[in-house]
Scaffold this motif. Structure first.
Motif, PDB file in Angstrom:
ATOM      1  N   LEU A 147      -3.839  -0.092  -2.499  1.00  0.00           N
ATOM      2  CA  LEU A 147      -4.915   0.655  -3.223  1.00  0.00           C
ATOM      3  C   LEU A 147      -4.270   1.629  -4.491  1.00  0.00           C
ATOM      4  O   LEU A 147      -4.646   2.099  -5.448  1.00  0.00           O
ATOM      5  CB  LEU A 147      -5.667   1.542  -2.320  1.00  0.00           C
ATOM      6  CG  LEU A 147      -6.805   2.566  -2.778  1.00  0.00           C
ATOM      7  CD1 LEU A 147      -7.722   1.885  -3.744  1.00  0.00           C
ATOM      8  CD2 LEU A 147      -7.399   3.424  -1.651  1.00  0.00           C
ATOM      9  N   CYS A 148      -2.728   2.245  -4.149  1.00  0.00           N
ATOM     10  CA  CYS A 148      -2.149   3.208  -4.719  1.00  0.00           C
ATOM     11  C   CYS A 148      -1.919   2.695  -6.145  1.00  0.00           C
ATOM     12  O   CYS A 148      -1.704   3.570  -7.031  1.00  0.00           O
ATOM     13  CB  CYS A 148      -1.028   3.768  -3.990  1.00  0.00           C
ATOM     14  SG  CYS A 148       0.234   2.512  -4.210  1.00  0.00           S
TER      15      CYS A 148
ATOM     16  N   ILE B 179      -3.811  -2.353   2.325  1.00  0.00           N
ATOM     17  CA  ILE B 179      -4.506  -1.692   1.404  1.00  0.00           C
ATOM     18  C   ILE B 179      -3.673  -0.270   1.304  1.00  0.00           C
ATOM     19  O   ILE B 179      -3.695   0.339  -0.020  1.00  0.00           O
ATOM     20  CB  ILE B 179      -5.877  -1.376   1.841  1.00  0.00           C
ATOM     21  CG1 ILE B 179      -6.772  -0.714   0.891  1.00  0.00           C
ATOM     22  CG2 ILE B 179      -5.952  -0.593   3.188  1.00  0.00           C
ATOM     23  CD1 ILE B 179      -6.955  -1.615  -0.174  1.00  0.00           C
TER      24      ILE B 179
ATOM     25  N   LEU C 101       0.942   4.929   0.620  1.00  0.00           N
ATOM     26  CA  LEU C 101       0.123   6.172   0.561  1.00  0.00           C
ATOM     27  C   LEU C 101       0.360   6.975   1.885  1.00  0.00           C
ATOM     28  O   LEU C 101       0.837   6.220   3.028  1.00  0.00           O
ATOM     29  CB  LEU C 101      -1.427   5.638   0.497  1.00  0.00           C
ATOM     30  CG  LEU C 101      -1.797   5.213  -0.696  1.00  0.00           C
ATOM     31  CD1 LEU C 101      -3.346   4.836  -0.647  1.00  0.00           C
ATOM     32  CD2 LEU C 101      -1.775   6.558  -1.553  1.00  0.00           C
ATOM     33  N   PRO C 102       0.215   8.291   1.824  1.00  0.00           N
ATOM     34  CA  PRO C 102       0.380   8.931   3.133  1.00  0.00           C
ATOM     35  C   PRO C 102      -1.075   9.165   4.128  1.00  0.00           C
ATOM     36  O   PRO C 102      -1.998   8.444   3.529  1.00  0.00           O
ATOM     37  CB  PRO C 102       0.368  10.427   2.628  1.00  0.00           C
ATOM     38  CG  PRO C 102      -0.063  10.460   1.274  1.00  0.00           C
ATOM     39  CD  PRO C 102      -0.196   9.250   0.690  1.00  0.00           C
ATOM     40  N   ALA C 103      -0.900   9.388   5.354  1.00  0.00           N
ATOM     41  CA  ALA C 103      -2.021   9.197   6.092  1.00  0.00           C
ATOM     42  C   ALA C 103      -2.657   7.941   6.090  1.00  0.00           C
ATOM     43  O   ALA C 103      -3.916   7.782   6.002  1.00  0.00           O
ATOM     44  CB  ALA C 103      -2.964  10.375   6.001  1.00  0.00           C
ATOM     45  N   ARG C 104      -1.895   6.930   6.198  1.00  0.00           N
ATOM     46  CA  ARG C 104      -2.386   5.379   6.051  1.00  0.00           C
ATOM     47  C   ARG C 104      -3.329   4.951   6.875  1.00  0.00           C
ATOM     48  O   ARG C 104      -4.501   4.335   6.450  1.00  0.00           O
ATOM     49  CB  ARG C 104      -1.480   4.415   6.377  1.00  0.00           C
ATOM     50  CG  ARG C 104      -0.201   4.417   5.256  1.00  0.00           C
ATOM     51  CD  ARG C 104       0.806   3.526   5.380  1.00  0.00           C
ATOM     52  NE  ARG C 104       0.218   1.895   5.172  1.00  0.00           N
ATOM     53  CZ  ARG C 104       1.060   1.072   5.280  1.00  0.00           C
ATOM     54  NH1 ARG C 104       2.485   1.074   5.603  1.00  0.00           N
ATOM     55  NH2 ARG C 104       0.524  -0.401   5.288  1.00  0.00           N
ATOM     56  N   LYS C 105      -3.712   5.644   8.079  1.00  0.00           N
ATOM     57  CA  LYS C 105      -4.852   5.358   8.938  1.00  0.00           C
ATOM     58  C   LYS C 105      -6.212   5.566   8.180  1.00  0.00           C
ATOM     59  O   LYS C 105      -7.078   5.036   8.467  1.00  0.00           O
ATOM     60  CB  LYS C 105      -4.873   6.417  10.154  1.00  0.00           C
ATOM     61  CG  LYS C 105      -5.773   6.418  11.073  1.00  0.00           C
ATOM     62  CD  LYS C 105      -5.151   7.416  12.167  1.00  0.00           C
ATOM     63  CE  LYS C 105      -6.230   8.320  12.246  1.00  0.00           C
ATOM     64  NZ  LYS C 105      -5.938   9.120  13.637  1.00  0.00           N
ATOM     65  N   MET C 106      -6.375   6.852   7.235  1.00  0.00           N
ATOM     66  CA  MET C 106      -7.458   6.951   6.726  1.00  0.00           C
ATOM     67  C   MET C 106      -7.997   5.979   5.910  1.00  0.00           C
ATOM     68  O   MET C 106      -9.203   5.673   5.894  1.00  0.00           O
ATOM     69  CB  MET C 106      -7.395   8.406   6.055  1.00  0.00           C
ATOM     70  CG  MET C 106      -7.056   9.709   6.838  1.00  0.00           C
ATOM     71  SD  MET C 106      -8.389  10.018   7.731  1.00  0.00           S
ATOM     72  CE  MET C 106      -7.770  10.587   9.332  1.00  0.00           C
ATOM     73  N   VAL C 107      -7.104   5.437   4.946  1.00  0.00           N
ATOM     74  CA  VAL C 107      -7.297   4.452   4.154  1.00  0.00           C
ATOM     75  C   VAL C 107      -7.485   2.947   4.686  1.00  0.00           C
ATOM     76  O   VAL C 107      -8.661   2.369   4.436  1.00  0.00           O
ATOM     77  CB  VAL C 107      -6.136   4.440   3.007  1.00  0.00           C
ATOM     78  CG1 VAL C 107      -6.489   3.014   1.873  1.00  0.00           C
ATOM     79  CG2 VAL C 107      -5.758   5.609   2.417  1.00  0.00           C
TER      80      VAL C 107
ATOM     81  N   MET D 106      -8.915   2.830   7.777  1.00  0.00           N
ATOM     82  CA  MET D 106     -10.342   2.982   8.506  1.00  0.00           C
ATOM     83  C   MET D 106     -11.157   2.693   7.294  1.00  0.00           C
ATOM     84  O   MET D 106     -12.341   2.035   7.490  1.00  0.00           O
ATOM     85  CB  MET D 106     -10.277   4.111   9.267  1.00  0.00           C
ATOM     86  CG  MET D 106      -9.497   4.144  10.388  1.00  0.00           C
ATOM     87  SD  MET D 106      -9.523   5.939  10.852  1.00  0.00           S
ATOM     88  CE  MET D 106     -10.890   5.924  12.134  1.00  0.00           C
ATOM     89  N   GLY D 107     -11.113   3.623   6.081  1.00  0.00           N
ATOM     90  CA  GLY D 107     -12.179   3.448   5.213  1.00  0.00           C
ATOM     91  C   GLY D 107     -12.357   2.127   4.570  1.00  0.00           C
ATOM     92  O   GLY D 107     -13.513   1.725   4.317  1.00  0.00           O
ATOM     93  N   PHE D 108     -11.350   1.202   4.494  1.00  0.00           N
ATOM     94  CA  PHE D 108     -11.296  -0.084   3.812  1.00  0.00           C
ATOM     95  C   PHE D 108     -11.921  -1.006   4.830  1.00  0.00           C
ATOM     96  O   PHE D 108     -12.742  -1.714   4.420  1.00  0.00           O
ATOM     97  CB  PHE D 108      -9.956  -0.571   3.613  1.00  0.00           C
ATOM     98  CG  PHE D 108      -9.681  -1.970   3.183  1.00  0.00           C
ATOM     99  CD1 PHE D 108     -10.322  -2.286   1.829  1.00  0.00           C
ATOM    100  CD2 PHE D 108      -9.479  -3.082   4.137  1.00  0.00           C
ATOM    101  CE1 PHE D 108     -10.358  -3.580   1.623  1.00  0.00           C
ATOM    102  CE2 PHE D 108      -9.670  -4.288   3.511  1.00  0.00           C
ATOM    103  CZ  PHE D 108      -9.957  -4.768   2.597  1.00  0.00           C
TER     104      PHE D 108
ATOM    105  N   ASP E 233      -8.247   3.965  17.109  1.00  0.00           N
ATOM    106  CA  ASP E 233      -9.011   4.605  16.182  1.00  0.00           C
ATOM    107  C   ASP E 233      -9.560   3.669  15.249  1.00  0.00           C
ATOM    108  O   ASP E 233     -10.786   3.443  14.718  1.00  0.00           O
ATOM    109  CB  ASP E 233      -8.283   5.468  15.216  1.00  0.00           C
ATOM    110  CG  ASP E 233      -8.065   6.562  16.053  1.00  0.00           C
ATOM    111  OD1 ASP E 233      -8.818   7.261  16.871  1.00  0.00           O
ATOM    112  OD2 ASP E 233      -7.131   7.766  15.446  1.00  0.00           O
TER     113      ASP E 233
END
Lengths: 267, 267
Positions: free
Chosen positions: B166-167, B199, B203-209, B211-213, B233
C-alpha cells in the motif's frame, strides 16, 4: 474523516461522576486529550435532569473553551437546549442533533440557517425508526426538503442513518450500507455520520465488530463519526482505511498520525 | 472464510530454525495450534536449498499428519516439488501454487485434474505481474482457459490477485478490488485468496492496515486467505466481517468462535 470526540457525555459513568462532583480538571483533561488526538469537534452532552441541563452545558462548554479552540458539538435530545447552548460557544460548531420528530428541524434550522454551524440529522420521524432502506430514504427526502427550504448547503449536514445492533440482524449491515450509498450518490458533498459503537451492543469483543463496521461504512461513504478518539485501534483503522480507499497518497497521513502517537504503540 | 495457516514456512525465522535443528516438537506444535484455531489447510513450505527441499517437505508433512487430520497445502515456488510433495499427503489438500509462468499450469493441472485437490493460482505470467486491472483480468482469462481445458471445476480454484504494498500506492486498493469483484462476478463459485499481510510492507502498525485490507477485500469477494490463525485480532475481524456482511445470522458463528478462544481475551 471528521471525528467528533464523544468523551464529554454524562451517559459515560466516569464523566457523569465528574459532572456531579463539579470536577473541572477532569473535564478539561477530556477536552485536552481529545484535542491531542486530532478531533474536529468535541461533543458536549450533559445527560442530567432537565432543570439543570442548560447550566451544566454552559459549565462544560466554558471549561472546554478554556483549554482548546476545537469547535464544540452541542448535544442534547432537547433541541431547545442545543439552541441555547450554541450561544455559549465562541465559534460555530456542530448542532447535535435534529430529526423529523415534532418541530425539531424547524426550530433548529431557523436558528442555524444563516450561520456556519453544521448539523447532525437522524433519519427518524414521529413514526419511529424506519425499518427498510426505502422508508429511511423517504425520511431523508423529507429532511432534505427542509434543508433546501432553509437554504442550508448540504455540505453542512451530517446525516446519521441510525446504526442498529448487529446481533439481532439476519442480513448484517446491508440495509444501512444501501442507505449510506444512496445518500452520498444524491448529495456528494453531504456528510454521513454515526455512533459506530452502537453496532456491537450485546456482542463479545465489541472492538472487532466496531472496527469491521467502521471500515465497511467508510467504504460505503461514512465520512464523519462520533467515537472515542483516544481509542488507538479505532483511530488506526480509520487512517488505514483512508489509505486503502485511495484517500491518502503514499500513506503520508497514516504515517504522520502514527508518528504523532494517535495509534500504535504509545511513545 | 477459508483459512490457510501460514506458520509452517521456512521463510519465518523461528520455523527456519526449527527446520535446521530438526525440532519435530516445534513443528508439531505449529500444526496443533493452527488446527485449534480452526484452519482449513495447514501450509507447508520448506524454504530451504533445492537439494534438500523435497526431503524437508516430506519430514514436515509427516510431522503435521502425526498430530492432525487437517488437509495440507503443499507450498513451493517449484511446481515439481509440489507435485512430489502431494504424494506424501494422506488426503487431498491445496496445491500452492501455479501461475502462467513457464509450464507451471500444465504440469500441475495434469496431475490434479482428476483428483479432489484444490489449487492456488497467481495472476502473473512470463511477462511478470500485470500493472492494470485489465491486464490482470486478461491473465485470469488465459488461466481459466487452462482450468476449463483440464476439466477442473472453478470451485476448486483459489485465485490470488497478487496484493502489492500500500505504501507505494496513489490510489489504494482500487485496482485489486476491481479484479476481485470481476473474478467473482464471472465465476461465483471460485475462491479468491491472498496473503493479506503483503499489503502493509514498510508501514508502521501493520496490523491496522492488514485488518482494514481484510475487511475491504472480503467485501469485494475474498473468501480464502493465507495468514497466521493464532493472530486473534485478525481472526476476530474476519468473523466480525462475515457477520457484518450478512453471512452469519444473529452472529452465532462470531459468538461461537469467541467462546472457543479464537479471538478476544484468552480464557
Amino acid at each position: 474523516m471528521i471525528i467528533i470526540g464523544e468523551k464529554i457525555n454524562g451517559a459515560i459513568p466516569s464523566t457523569a461522576k465528574a459532572i456531579a462532583a463539579k470536577d473541572a480538571e477532569f473535564i478539561k483533561n477530556l477536552a485536552k486529550i481529545q484535542t491531542e488526538a486530532g478531533v474536529d469537534y468535541i461533543d458536549v452532552c450533559a445527560s442530567v435532569d432537565d432543570d439543570i441541563e442548560l447550566e451544566t452545558m454552559k459549565w462544560l462548554i466554558d471549561l472546554v473553551q478554556e483549554v482548546t479552540d476545537t469547535p464544540i458539538a452541542v448535544d442534547s435530545p432537547n433541541v431547545y437546549t442545543c439552541i441555547e447552548a450554541m450561544k455559549y460557544c465562541n465559534k460555530p460548531g456542530l448542532f447535535n442533533s435534529v430529526s423529523l420528530e415534532g418541530d425539531k428541524v424547524d426550530a433548529a434550522f431557523k436558528v442555524i440557517a444563516d450561520t456556519k454551524w453544521e448539523c447532525v440529522a437522524l433519519l427518524n420521524s414521529d413514526k419511529g425508526i424506519p425499518k427498510t432502506a426505502k422508508d429511511r430514504l423517504d425520511v431523508f427526502a423529507d429532511l432534505m426538503a427542509k434543508v433546501n427550504e432553509y437554504g442550508i448547503d448540504p455540505s453542512r449536514m451530517h446525516i446519521d442513518p441510525l446504526v442498529e445492533m448487529l446481533c439481532t440482524s439476519e442480513d448484517g449491515i446491508a440495509m444501512v450500507v444501501e442507505v449510506i450509498k444512496s445518500i452520498k450518490e444524491q448529495y456528494p458533498t453531504i456528510h454521513v455520520t454515526g455512533a459506530v459503537s452502537n453496532i456491537s451492543f450485546n456482542l463479545p469483543a465489541r472492538k472487532m465488530v466496531n472496527m469491521g463496521f467502521t471500515v465497511l461504512a467508510m467504504n460505503a461513504g461514512l465520512d464523519s463519526a462520533i467515537l472515542d478518539p483516544t481509542n488507538g485501534d479505532l483511530m488506526g483503522i480509520i487512517f488505514a482505511t483512508e489509505a486503502l480507499l485511495g484517500e491518502d497518497d503514499y500513506c503520508m497521513e497514516y504515517i504522520g498520525a502514527y508518528r504523532e502517537g494517535i495509534f500504535g504503540q504509545k511513545k
